[in-house]
Design an enzyme around this catalytic site. Structure first.
Site, short mmCIF file in Angstrom:
data_model
loop_
_atom_site.label_atom_id
_atom_site.label_comp_id
_atom_site.label_asym_id
_atom_site.label_seq_id
_atom_site.Cartn_x
_atom_site.Cartn_y
_atom_site.Cartn_z
N LYS A 24 0.90 -1.22 0.13
CA LYS A 24 -0.19 0.08 0.19
C LYS A 24 0.95 1.38 -0.01
CE LYS A 24 -4.35 -1.42 0.97
NZ LYS A 24 -5.55 -1.71 1.67
N ARG A 70 -4.66 -10.03 3.92
CA ARG A 70 -5.02 -9.91 2.55
C ARG A 70 -3.71 -9.58 1.66
NH1 ARG A 70 -6.29 -6.26 -1.21
NH2 ARG A 70 -7.68 -6.94 -2.99
C1 7PM Z 1 -5.11 0.05 -6.18
C2 7PM Z 1 -4.92 0.40 -4.92
C3 7PM Z 1 -5.47 -1.32 -6.51
C4 7PM Z 1 -5.63 -0.13 -3.89
C5 7PM Z 1 -6.02 -1.89 -5.36
C6 7PM Z 1 -6.09 -1.50 -4.05
C7 7PM Z 1 -8.33 -4.12 0.53
C8 7PM Z 1 -9.62 -4.75 0.08
C9 7PM Z 1 -8.33 -3.53 -1.43
C10 7PM Z 1 -8.19 -4.12 2.00
C11 7PM Z 1 -10.32 -5.60 2.01
C12 7PM Z 1 -5.11 -3.31 -2.74
C13 7PM Z 1 -6.40 -2.22 -2.90
N1 7PM Z 1 -7.77 -3.49 -0.12
N2 7PM Z 1 -10.26 -5.51 0.83
N3 7PM Z 1 -9.45 -4.41 -1.34
N4 7PM Z 1 -9.29 -4.95 2.83
N5 7PM Z 1 -11.13 -6.28 2.56
O1 7PM Z 1 -4.08 -2.56 -2.24
O2 7PM Z 1 -7.26 -3.39 2.65
O3 7PM Z 1 -5.19 -4.35 -3.07
S1 7PM Z 1 -7.96 -2.85 -2.98
#
Ligand code: 7PM
Length: 295
Positions: free
Chosen positions: A236, A270
């Site tokens: 992140k 995750r």
């Molecule tokens: C771009 C930026 C693509 C951020 C994807 C993301 C989470 C999630 C995501 C989380 C849960 C990523 C995020 N993050 N679902 N979906 N918890 N439950 O870093 O922190 O994958 S998308």
């Protein structure tokens, strides 16, 4: 141990297992959720539309590396992302879930906020709903209740398009906890048993770096909710902000954050980098064996 018709049950060893549509998730040890993005604009996976075979091969590899569940998402929730239509999201995720359900033995999670996608995904073989909007979309509570699979409720301030513009909190941990408490109550009122719920503070979703750090430091305060905690910290932007590293160089920092999350009460992680996270967790659990309590 086999799945039963109950969504959760305590065994004589006091392990807690979740029934994900007939596939079992053992919450007595740290659960690794491997991320599989089917979006064309995902910052972590890159590329344009992934083929079904590529997606299934990636899921297989993550299972071999120690993933306990695979999270499939077709709507980019990246800060600034545009909304995706129902049909677009169905076209992206349903063929992949259908093929994956036959190719891998572990539960499949659908990362969506749309009730139509929840229903179609579970029919295609998904056994877990991961909703970054915590079932706040019209019809989502009812759809999730009808599917009888576990649900992860995530906190997000604002909407992906604008959430990172200027996030403000008086006390981020208290506000996230109170929001999740209200969503748990809404789920229970809609007929989703408490035992089927997982909560997630939503790192990076309408949070500045200092909010993310405080949430991680005080993650233990979410234990009061009585549900397992999922943490998504992998790759992140807080790592980019603190270390000045691009997304492809955030592995070591991601593993460090994952361990802190587990130390502070997370049961599910995750992650994109399954092998490295699994090895780190095995070391953690060698030193601190889990007692079987998950919440
Ligand atoms: C771009 C930026 C693509 C951020 C994807 C993301 C989470 C999630 C995501 C989380 C849960 C990523 C995020 N993050 N679902 N979906 N918890 N439950 O870093 O922190 O994958 S998308």
């Amino acid at each position: 141990m086999t799945a039963t018709t109950n969504s959760s049950l305590k065994t004589k060893h006091s392990e807690l297992v979740l029934d994900c549509g007939g596939r079992v998730l053992d919450l007595s040890r740290t659960v690794i959720m491997g991320v599989l993005n089917i979006t064309p604009d995902s910052f972590s996976d890159g590329g344009f539309f992934m083929s079904r075979d590529t997606a299934v091969a990636h899921a297989r590899k993550m299972v071999e590396e120690g993933a306990d569940i695979i999270d499939v998402g077709g709507e980019s929730t990246r800060p600034g992302a545009q909304a995706v239509s129902v049909q677009e999201e169905l076209d992206r995720v349903i063929p992949v879930i259908d093929a994956m359900a036959r190719a891998i033995p572990v539960p499949i999670s659908i990362d969506t906020s749309k009730p139509e996608v929840m229903r179609a995904a579970v029919a295609a073989g998904a056994g877990f709903i991961n909703d970054v909007r915590a079932l706040r979309e019209e019809g989502a509570l009812q759809a999730a209740a009808a599917q009888q699979v576990p649900v992860c409720l995530m906190h997000m301030q604002g909407e992906p398009r604008s959430m990172q513009h200027h996030p403000v909190y008086a006390d981020v941990v208290v506000e996230v906890r109170d929001f999740l408490q209200r969503r748990i109550e809404a789920c229970v009122a809609a007929g989703i048993p408490r035992q089927r719920l997982i909560v997630d503070p939503g790192f990076g979703f309408g949070k500045a770096v200092e909010h993310n750090l405080e949430l991680l430091q005080r993650l233990g305060e979410l234990r009061a909710l009585g549900t397992p905690i999922l943490a998504g910290l992998s790759r992140k932007s807080m790592i980019g902000a603190l270390l000045g590293l691009p997304v492809e160089q955030r592995l070591q920092a991601s593993v460090a954050l994952a361990l802190i999350a587990v130390q502070n009460g997370a049961t599910m992680l995750r992650v994109h980098d399954v092998r490295a996270t699994r090895e780190a967790i095995r070391m953690f659990e060698a030193v601190y064996p889990r007692t079987g309590e998950v919440a």
